[in-house]
Design a protein around this motif. Structure first.
Motif, PDB file in Angstrom:
ATOM      1  N   THR A  79      11.589   7.569  -0.199  1.00  0.00           N
ATOM      2  CA  THR A  79      10.168   7.266  -0.047  1.00  0.00           C
ATOM      3  C   THR A  79       9.768   6.156  -0.996  1.00  0.00           C
ATOM      4  O   THR A  79      10.043   6.223  -2.192  1.00  0.00           O
ATOM      5  CB  THR A  79       9.307   8.507  -0.337  1.00  0.00           C
ATOM      6  OG1 THR A  79       9.716   9.576   0.519  1.00  0.00           O
ATOM      7  CG2 THR A  79       7.832   8.218  -0.102  1.00  0.00           C
ATOM      8  N   GLN A  80       9.110   5.158  -0.450  1.00  0.00           N
ATOM      9  CA  GLN A  80       8.507   4.082  -1.231  1.00  0.00           C
ATOM     10  C   GLN A  80       7.006   4.328  -1.222  1.00  0.00           C
ATOM     11  O   GLN A  80       6.426   4.597  -0.172  1.00  0.00           O
ATOM     12  CB  GLN A  80       8.822   2.734  -0.570  1.00  0.00           C
ATOM     13  CG  GLN A  80       8.122   1.544  -1.168  1.00  0.00           C
ATOM     14  CD  GLN A  80       8.768   1.059  -2.438  1.00  0.00           C
ATOM     15  OE1 GLN A  80       9.965   1.197  -2.609  1.00  0.00           O
ATOM     16  NE2 GLN A  80       7.993   0.501  -3.331  1.00  0.00           N
ATOM     17  N   CYS A  81       6.374   4.279  -2.385  1.00  0.00           N
ATOM     18  CA  CYS A  81       4.926   4.442  -2.461  1.00  0.00           C
ATOM     19  C   CYS A  81       4.327   3.200  -3.104  1.00  0.00           C
ATOM     20  O   CYS A  81       4.784   2.748  -4.154  1.00  0.00           O
ATOM     21  CB  CYS A  81       4.566   5.679  -3.284  1.00  0.00           C
ATOM     22  SG  CYS A  81       2.774   5.962  -3.357  1.00  0.00           S
ATOM     23  N   THR A  82       3.307   2.660  -2.471  1.00  0.00           N
ATOM     24  CA  THR A  82       2.586   1.510  -3.002  1.00  0.00           C
ATOM     25  C   THR A  82       1.134   1.921  -3.213  1.00  0.00           C
ATOM     26  O   THR A  82       0.454   2.307  -2.264  1.00  0.00           O
ATOM     27  CB  THR A  82       2.661   0.311  -2.034  1.00  0.00           C
ATOM     28  OG1 THR A  82       4.030   0.006  -1.799  1.00  0.00           O
ATOM     29  CG2 THR A  82       1.947  -0.898  -2.600  1.00  0.00           C
ATOM     30  N   VAL A  83       0.685   1.872  -4.453  1.00  0.00           N
ATOM     31  CA  VAL A  83      -0.692   2.197  -4.799  1.00  0.00           C
ATOM     32  C   VAL A  83      -1.452   0.888  -4.993  1.00  0.00           C
ATOM     33  O   VAL A  83      -0.991  -0.002  -5.716  1.00  0.00           O
ATOM     34  CB  VAL A  83      -0.748   3.072  -6.077  1.00  0.00           C
ATOM     35  CG1 VAL A  83      -2.165   3.190  -6.612  1.00  0.00           C
ATOM     36  CG2 VAL A  83      -0.177   4.454  -5.781  1.00  0.00           C
ATOM     37  N   THR A  84      -2.603   0.774  -4.332  1.00  0.00           N
ATOM     38  CA  THR A  84      -3.409  -0.444  -4.382  1.00  0.00           C
ATOM     39  C   THR A  84      -4.599  -0.240  -5.305  1.00  0.00           C
ATOM     40  O   THR A  84      -5.348   0.730  -5.171  1.00  0.00           O
ATOM     41  CB  THR A  84      -3.896  -0.824  -2.972  1.00  0.00           C
ATOM     42  OG1 THR A  84      -2.752  -0.991  -2.131  1.00  0.00           O
ATOM     43  CG2 THR A  84      -4.716  -2.098  -2.981  1.00  0.00           C
ATOM     44  N   LEU A  85      -4.767  -1.167  -6.240  1.00  0.00           N
ATOM     45  CA  LEU A  85      -5.903  -1.194  -7.159  1.00  0.00           C
ATOM     46  C   LEU A  85      -6.753  -2.395  -6.776  1.00  0.00           C
ATOM     47  O   LEU A  85      -6.283  -3.537  -6.821  1.00  0.00           O
ATOM     48  CB  LEU A  85      -5.403  -1.321  -8.608  1.00  0.00           C
ATOM     49  CG  LEU A  85      -6.464  -1.332  -9.694  1.00  0.00           C
ATOM     50  CD1 LEU A  85      -7.106   0.053  -9.810  1.00  0.00           C
ATOM     51  CD2 LEU A  85      -5.849  -1.741 -11.031  1.00  0.00           C
ATOM     52  N   ASP A  86      -8.003  -2.150  -6.368  1.00  0.00           N
ATOM     53  CA  ASP A  86      -8.900  -3.220  -5.938  1.00  0.00           C
ATOM     54  C   ASP A  86     -10.082  -3.331  -6.889  1.00  0.00           C
ATOM     55  O   ASP A  86     -10.519  -2.330  -7.479  1.00  0.00           O
ATOM     56  CB  ASP A  86      -9.438  -2.949  -4.530  1.00  0.00           C
ATOM     57  CG  ASP A  86      -8.423  -3.209  -3.443  1.00  0.00           C
ATOM     58  OD1 ASP A  86      -7.624  -4.158  -3.585  1.00  0.00           O
ATOM     59  OD2 ASP A  86      -8.431  -2.482  -2.435  1.00  0.00           O
ATOM     60  N   LYS A  87     -10.607  -4.542  -7.001  1.00  0.00           N
ATOM     61  CA  LYS A  87     -11.821  -4.778  -7.760  1.00  0.00           C
ATOM     62  C   LYS A  87     -12.952  -4.012  -7.092  1.00  0.00           C
ATOM     63  O   LYS A  87     -13.071  -3.992  -5.872  1.00  0.00           O
ATOM     64  CB  LYS A  87     -12.117  -6.284  -7.775  1.00  0.00           C
ATOM     65  CG  LYS A  87     -13.249  -6.680  -8.668  1.00  0.00           C
ATOM     66  CD  LYS A  87     -12.815  -6.777 -10.105  1.00  0.00           C
ATOM     67  CE  LYS A  87     -13.906  -7.435 -10.931  1.00  0.00           C
ATOM     68  NZ  LYS A  87     -14.344  -6.631 -12.044  1.00  0.00           N
ATOM     69  N   ASP A  88     -13.777  -3.345  -7.897  1.00  0.00           N
ATOM     70  CA  ASP A  88     -14.879  -2.522  -7.398  1.00  0.00           C
ATOM     71  C   ASP A  88     -16.063  -2.750  -8.318  1.00  0.00           C
ATOM     72  O   ASP A  88     -16.182  -2.107  -9.366  1.00  0.00           O
ATOM     73  CB  ASP A  88     -14.457  -1.051  -7.374  1.00  0.00           C
ATOM     74  CG  ASP A  88     -15.506  -0.136  -6.773  1.00  0.00           C
ATOM     75  OD1 ASP A  88     -16.473  -0.643  -6.165  1.00  0.00           O
ATOM     76  OD2 ASP A  88     -15.365   1.092  -6.920  1.00  0.00           O
ATOM     77  N   GLY A  89     -16.926  -3.710  -7.963  1.00  0.00           N
ATOM     78  CA  GLY A  89     -18.041  -4.053  -8.842  1.00  0.00           C
ATOM     79  C   GLY A  89     -17.519  -4.624 -10.147  1.00  0.00           C
ATOM     80  O   GLY A  89     -16.709  -5.549 -10.154  1.00  0.00           O
ATOM     81  N   ASP A  90     -17.943  -4.041 -11.255  1.00  0.00           N
ATOM     82  CA  ASP A  90     -17.482  -4.484 -12.569  1.00  0.00           C
ATOM     83  C   ASP A  90     -16.179  -3.824 -12.974  1.00  0.00           C
ATOM     84  O   ASP A  90     -15.630  -4.133 -14.031  1.00  0.00           O
ATOM     85  CB  ASP A  90     -18.543  -4.179 -13.636  1.00  0.00           C
ATOM     86  CG  ASP A  90     -19.771  -5.064 -13.491  1.00  0.00           C
ATOM     87  OD1 ASP A  90     -19.657  -6.149 -12.889  1.00  0.00           O
ATOM     88  OD2 ASP A  90     -20.844  -4.666 -13.993  1.00  0.00           O
TER      89      ASP A  90
END
Length: 142
Positions: A79-90
């Motif tokens: 299993t490969q897992c990719t976690v995405t962190l996105d800009k959210d306001g400040d």
């Protein structure tokens, strides 16, 4: 009930600070983390990488147990897992955890495999914990 612990220490503030993470088991012991490891590709870890590792491990184990309950006695799961962190306001938000499962399970049909993987995802404690979109891609290996 099972409990596990980890600790984090951060010396200095903001981008100039340096952190370390330690787990109860000692698997991580003063593992470095900070702005550079999180956003600039420097050696060390970061929270999203640790979430991805936890999600991949939990889901893979859940799938293994679901396959065993269904009567399968052998196989390999990756299993490969990719976690995405996105800009959210400040700030930032974890918006997605995408699992890609590749498996070699003798005698299983693609339909049964898909059903068992979905069951595992629904029962995986880390999948339940994440408040984001979870995508599962599957393929049966040779």
């Amino acid at each position: 009930m099972t409990t596990n612990t980890a600790s984090a220490r951060y010396v200095g503030l903001g981008k100039d600070g340096k952190g370390s993470i330690t787990t109860r088991s000692g698997v991580l012991s003063d593992q470095p983390y900070g702005f550079g490891t999180r956003f600039e590709g420097q050696p060390g870890t970061n929270p999203e990488e640790l979430i991805a590792a936890a999600h991949a491990a939990c889901f893979t184990m859940a799938t293994s147990f679901a396959l065993a309950r269904a009567g399968h006695a052998e196989g390999t799961l990756d299993t490969q897992c990719t976690v995405t962190l996105d800009k959210d306001g400040d700030g930032f938000s974890v918006t997605k955890s995408a699992l890609t499962l590749t498996a070699s399970i003798p005698g299983i049909t693609p339909e049964d495999f898909a059903s068992i993987a979905d069951e595992a995802k629904a029962g995986c404690p880390i999948s339940k914990l994440l408040n984001c979109e979870i995508t599962l891609e599957r393929s049966l290996g040779d």
